[in-house]
Design an enzyme around this catalytic site. Structure first.
Site, PDB file in Angstrom:
ATOM      1  N   ASP A  13       0.808  -1.219   0.000  1.00 54.41           N
ATOM      2  CA  ASP A  13       0.000   0.000   0.000  1.00 54.41           C
ATOM      3  C   ASP A  13       0.843   1.273   0.000  1.00 54.41           C
ATOM      4  OD1 ASP A  13      -2.261  -1.629   0.059  1.00 54.41           O
ATOM      5  OD2 ASP A  13      -2.193  -1.739   2.246  1.00 54.41           O
ATOM      6  N   LYS A  16       1.691   1.953  -5.114  1.00 53.44           N
ATOM      7  CA  LYS A  16       2.194   1.342  -6.353  1.00 53.44           C
ATOM      8  C   LYS A  16       1.283   1.626  -7.542  1.00 53.44           C
ATOM      9  CE  LYS A  16       2.217  -2.568  -4.243  1.00 53.44           C
ATOM     10  NZ  LYS A  16       1.994  -2.130  -2.855  1.00 53.44           N
ATOM     11  N   GLY A  40      -4.549  -4.320  -3.968  1.00 51.99           N
ATOM     12  CA  GLY A  40      -5.543  -3.276  -4.232  1.00 51.99           C
ATOM     13  C   GLY A  40      -4.770  -2.028  -4.596  1.00 51.99           C
ATOM     14  N   HIS A  41      -4.760  -1.691  -5.872  1.00 54.52           N
ATOM     15  CA  HIS A  41      -3.955  -0.562  -6.344  1.00 54.52           C
ATOM     16  C   HIS A  41      -4.879   0.561  -6.807  1.00 54.52           C
ATOM     17  CE1 HIS A  41      -0.252  -3.350  -7.172  1.00 54.52           C
ATOM     18  NE2 HIS A  41      -0.694  -3.418  -5.935  1.00 54.52           N
ATOM     19  N   GLN A 223       1.938  -6.098  -3.193  1.00 55.87           N
ATOM     20  CA  GLN A 223       2.434  -6.257  -1.817  1.00 55.87           C
ATOM     21  C   GLN A 223       3.741  -5.458  -1.659  1.00 55.87           C
ATOM     22  OE1 GLN A 223       1.359  -9.491  -3.517  1.00 55.87           O
ATOM     23  NE2 GLN A 223      -0.543  -8.573  -2.873  1.00 55.87           N
TER      24      GLN A 223
HETATM   25  P1  GDP Z   1      -0.837   0.317  -3.512  1.00 57.16           P
HETATM   26  O1  GDP Z   1      -1.448  -0.962  -3.035  1.00 57.16           O
HETATM   27  O2  GDP Z   1       0.626   0.377  -3.251  1.00 57.16           O
HETATM   28  O3  GDP Z   1      -1.155   0.636  -4.936  1.00 57.16           O
HETATM   29  O4  GDP Z   1      -1.476   1.461  -2.627  1.00 57.16           O
HETATM   30  P2  GDP Z   1      -3.048   1.645  -2.299  1.00 57.16           P
HETATM   31  O5  GDP Z   1      -3.725   2.152  -3.506  1.00 57.16           O
HETATM   32  O6  GDP Z   1      -3.585   0.418  -1.645  1.00 57.16           O
HETATM   33  O7  GDP Z   1      -2.963   2.727  -1.149  1.00 57.16           O
HETATM   34  C1  GDP Z   1      -2.395   3.979  -1.371  1.00 57.16           C
HETATM   35  C2  GDP Z   1      -3.457   5.056  -1.068  1.00 57.16           C
HETATM   36  O8  GDP Z   1      -2.832   6.296  -0.959  1.00 57.16           O
HETATM   37  C3  GDP Z   1      -4.498   5.188  -2.172  1.00 57.16           C
HETATM   38  O9  GDP Z   1      -5.717   5.544  -1.590  1.00 57.16           O
HETATM   39  C4  GDP Z   1      -3.952   6.348  -3.000  1.00 57.16           C
HETATM   40  O10 GDP Z   1      -4.969   7.066  -3.690  1.00 57.16           O
HETATM   41  C5  GDP Z   1      -3.339   7.202  -1.935  1.00 57.16           C
HETATM   42  N1  GDP Z   1      -2.185   7.996  -2.350  1.00 57.16           N
HETATM   43  C6  GDP Z   1      -1.205   7.668  -3.245  1.00 57.16           C
HETATM   44  N2  GDP Z   1      -0.276   8.642  -3.292  1.00 57.16           N
HETATM   45  C7  GDP Z   1      -0.677   9.600  -2.423  1.00 57.16           C
HETATM   46  C8  GDP Z   1      -0.122  10.857  -2.008  1.00 57.16           C
HETATM   47  O11 GDP Z   1       0.935  11.293  -2.439  1.00 57.16           O
HETATM   48  N3  GDP Z   1      -0.829  11.552  -1.057  1.00 57.16           N
HETATM   49  C9  GDP Z   1      -2.002  11.104  -0.538  1.00 57.16           C
HETATM   50  N4  GDP Z   1      -2.598  11.856   0.385  1.00 57.16           N
HETATM   51  N5  GDP Z   1      -2.545   9.933  -0.914  1.00 57.16           N
HETATM   52  C10 GDP Z   1      -1.886   9.186  -1.827  1.00 57.16           C
HETATM   53  P1  IMO Z   2      -0.982  -4.211  -2.240  1.00 56.65           P
HETATM   54  O1  IMO Z   2      -0.491  -4.743  -3.569  1.00 56.65           O
HETATM   55  C1  IMO Z   2      -0.970  -4.690   2.057  1.00 56.65           C
HETATM   56  C2  IMO Z   2      -0.985  -8.797   3.589  1.00 56.65           C
HETATM   57  C3  IMO Z   2      -2.225  -9.265   4.308  1.00 56.65           C
HETATM   58  C4  IMO Z   2      -1.602 -10.253   5.288  1.00 56.65           C
HETATM   59  C5  IMO Z   2      -0.498 -10.887   4.446  1.00 56.65           C
HETATM   60  C6  IMO Z   2      -0.877 -12.201   3.791  1.00 56.65           C
HETATM   61  O2  IMO Z   2      -2.264  -3.474  -2.334  1.00 56.65           O
HETATM   62  O3  IMO Z   2       0.107  -3.439  -1.563  1.00 56.65           O
HETATM   63  P2  IMO Z   2      -2.400 -12.837   1.711  1.00 56.65           P
HETATM   64  O4  IMO Z   2      -3.854 -12.614   1.454  1.00 56.65           O
HETATM   65  O5  IMO Z   2      -1.497 -12.247   0.694  1.00 56.65           O
HETATM   66  O6  IMO Z   2      -2.061 -14.286   1.986  1.00 56.65           O
HETATM   67  O7  IMO Z   2      -2.112 -12.085   3.108  1.00 56.65           O
HETATM   68  O8  IMO Z   2      -0.169  -9.941   3.441  1.00 56.65           O
HETATM   69  N1  IMO Z   2      -1.231  -8.252   2.236  1.00 56.65           N
HETATM   70  C7  IMO Z   2      -1.183  -6.958   1.923  1.00 56.65           C
HETATM   71  N2  IMO Z   2      -0.989  -5.870   2.704  1.00 56.65           N
HETATM   72  N3  IMO Z   2      -1.116  -4.543   0.739  1.00 56.65           N
HETATM   73  C8  IMO Z   2      -1.294  -5.624  -0.055  1.00 56.65           C
HETATM   74  O9  IMO Z   2      -1.316  -5.538  -1.402  1.00 56.65           O
HETATM   75  C9  IMO Z   2      -1.380  -6.895   0.531  1.00 56.65           C
HETATM   76  N4  IMO Z   2      -1.561  -8.142   0.051  1.00 56.65           N
HETATM   77  C10 IMO Z   2      -1.465  -8.972   1.107  1.00 56.65           C
HETATM   78  O10 IMO Z   2      -2.873  -8.205   4.969  1.00 56.65           O
HETATM   79  O11 IMO Z   2      -0.996  -9.564   6.344  1.00 56.65           O
HETATM   80 MG    MG Z   3      -3.006  -1.621  -1.833  1.00 52.51          MG
END
Ligand code: GDP
Ligand code: IMO
Ligand code: MG
Length: 424
Positions: A13, A16, A40-41, A223
């Site tokens: 998170d 990415k 979840g991107h 991840q």
């Molecule tokens: P990922 O799994 O690495 O793609 O990250 P996620 O999408 O799960 O979580 C990142 C969250 O931070 C999302 O809600 C993005 O919209 C938000 N986000 C990304 N870059 C920024 C930033 O520079 N500032 C803020 N405030 N939010 C951001």
């Molecule tokens: P993105 O790509 C954050 C965590 C789960 C748990 C562990 C194992 O959005 O960054 P799994 O279902 O993969 O067997 O769970 O890994 N986990 C993540 N945490 N971002 C993710 O994906 C994750 N995918 C799995 O919360 O601790």
């Molecule tokens: Mg994510």
């Protein structure tokens, strides 16, 4: 730079989705190499928000060919729903290519993920319950069913029978569940085959040719480094290899073909699920990070645990991935804090640690050694160049850069596509 990996340097998170979207503007191919719909991107463009779990984050650009490579585990029901979701938003997915070698997530994988977690009780990992771990377990036990098996109904049914014989014993005798019938699963999965067939190909060959021809290829990690099966905080990890080595095995290319490895780190740090987390803040500051940063899971909606940036862990990520650059995200979230801390070492069980500890027992007992920096207390979401950032923010960035030894080339200051600073 033809082939670039962009991957998580923390516990996932990191942003990415938005970073991959940024790199996709000039890309020809955007490739997911591991994981599945545990990811979840998020991408935000104007007021449009997209949350992707399987399809690479370059899909919004019409010239990009999104690729699901061999190292992924694919739940076909989720994939088709994602394709339909994108079609509903007017985004064309006909260019998508899927490896015939990728493994399928089956209904019994989802079931096992849920019951195994329940069984672990207080020691549970806190998985996303999408069936990721059980699907990779079957792959390594050589009992997996692959995308290519969907196109041979006889083989598919045979493999399913064999798998279920084993799984049903486990479900009924160990986990006290009802057995699963193969018929409805075979009917359901074989019905997906028709829609998937035109998308399935040899993605290793496709990408080798692309790199040979000098095309721009982006490998999008899911991840993060600390969730890596080998290099993460085992057993509180995912079941795949998000680190740079995973690109090579997951795609089927050699090390010479990976030219740049960009790590992504938040300006603080978060973790979903259980496991050690040295800089975790279980106080009002941590609560404010969750609120201001909107730190709730994209996949499960769970509240993310938050804490100060951990430079011991980040230096580790630089090392195990061979990072060439860093993309720092969510700097704007720190605008709301009077003082900002970063961990530069740990103490644990009476000893000082400057390197990421290899033993869980040590990691669990870590107390961070912090450096403290003054906050900037001003809105930076409109910053578009280094000069727009307050001196305190620049000092913070430069300190991180000096400590980890790789350049921070980009800093994002808001979730929207244009809210970023490219440092020169
Ligand atoms: P990922 O799994 O690495 O793609 O990250 P996620 O999408 O799960 O979580 C990142 C969250 O931070 C999302 O809600 C993005 O919209 C938000 N986000 C990304 N870059 C920024 C930033 O520079 N500032 C803020 N405030 N939010 C951001
Ligand atoms: P993105 O790509 C954050 C965590 C789960 C748990 C562990 C194992 O959005 O960054 P799994 O279902 O993969 O067997 O769970 O890994 N986990 C993540 N945490 N971002 C993710 O994906 C994750 N995918 C799995 O919360 O601790
Ligand atoms: Mg994510």
């Amino acid at each position: 730079m033809p082939a670039t990996a962009v991957l998580g340097a923390q516990w996932g998170d990191e942003g990415k989705g938005r970073v991959t979207d940024y790199f996709s503007e000039k890309a020809d191919y955007v490739v997911r190499y591991q994981g599945g719909n545990n990811a979840g991107h998020t991408i935000i463009v104007g007021d449009q928000k997209l949350a992707l779990s399987l399809i690479p984050s370059g899909v919004m650009y019409p010239q990009v060919i999104p690729v699901i490579a061999s190292g992924m585990v694919v739940d076909p029901r989720v994939l088709l729903a994602e394709i339909d979701m994108l079609a509903g938003k007017g985004i064309d997915t006909s260019r998508l290519r899927i490896s015939s070698n990728a493994h399928l997530i089956m209904p019994y994988h989802r079931k096992l993920d849920a019951v195994m977690e329940r069984f672990l009780g207080r020691s549970q990992i806190g998985t996303t319950k999408k069936g990721i771990g059980p699907a990779y377990t079957d792959k390594f036990a050589r009992q997996g069913i692959r995308v290519q098996d969907l196109f041979d109904p006889k083989i598919f049914r045979e493999k399913l029978e064999v798998a279920l014989e084993d799984k049903n014993k486990l479900l009924t005798r160990v986990y006290n569940q009802l057995p699963i019938d193969s018929g409805p699963i075979a009917d359901e999965y074989l019905a997906y085959a028709e829609r998937l067939l035109p998308l399935v190909t040899d993605t290793s060959l496709l990408l080798w040719e692309a790199i040979r021809d000098g095309k721009e290829v982006i490998f999008e990690g899911a991840q993060g480094t600390l969730l890596d099966i080998d290099h993460g905080t085992y057993p509180f990890v995912t079941s795949s290899s998000p680190t740079a080595g995973g690109v090579l095995t997951g795609v089927g290319i050699g090390p010479k073909d990976l030219h740049r490895v960009v790590g992504i780190a938040k300006a603080y740090i978060s973790r979903v699920g259980t496991g050690p987390f040295p800089t975790e803040l279980s106080d009002e500051i941590g609560d404010r990070m969750v609120d201001i940063g909107g730190e709730y899971g994209t996949v499960t909606g769970r509240r993310r645990r938050c804490g100060w940036l951990d430079l011991v862990a980040l230096r580790y990520a630089v090392r195990v991935n061979g990072l060439t650059d860093l993309f720092l995200t969510k700097l704007d979230v720190l605008s709301h804090f009077e003082a900002i801390k970063v961990a530069v070492g740990y103490t644990s069980l009476g000893e000082r640690y400057d390197e990421f500890p290899r033993q869980q027992r040590v990691l669990y007992n870590c107390t961070p050694v912090y450096e403290e920096f003054p906050g900037w207390n001003t809105d930076i979401t409109g910053a578009r160049s280094s000069d727009d950032l307050p001196p305190e923010a620049r000092t913070y960035i430069e300190f991180i850069e000096d400590t980890i030894g790789v350049p921070i080339r980009w800093v994002s200051v808001g979730p929207e596509r244009t809210q970023l600073v490219e440092r020169t």
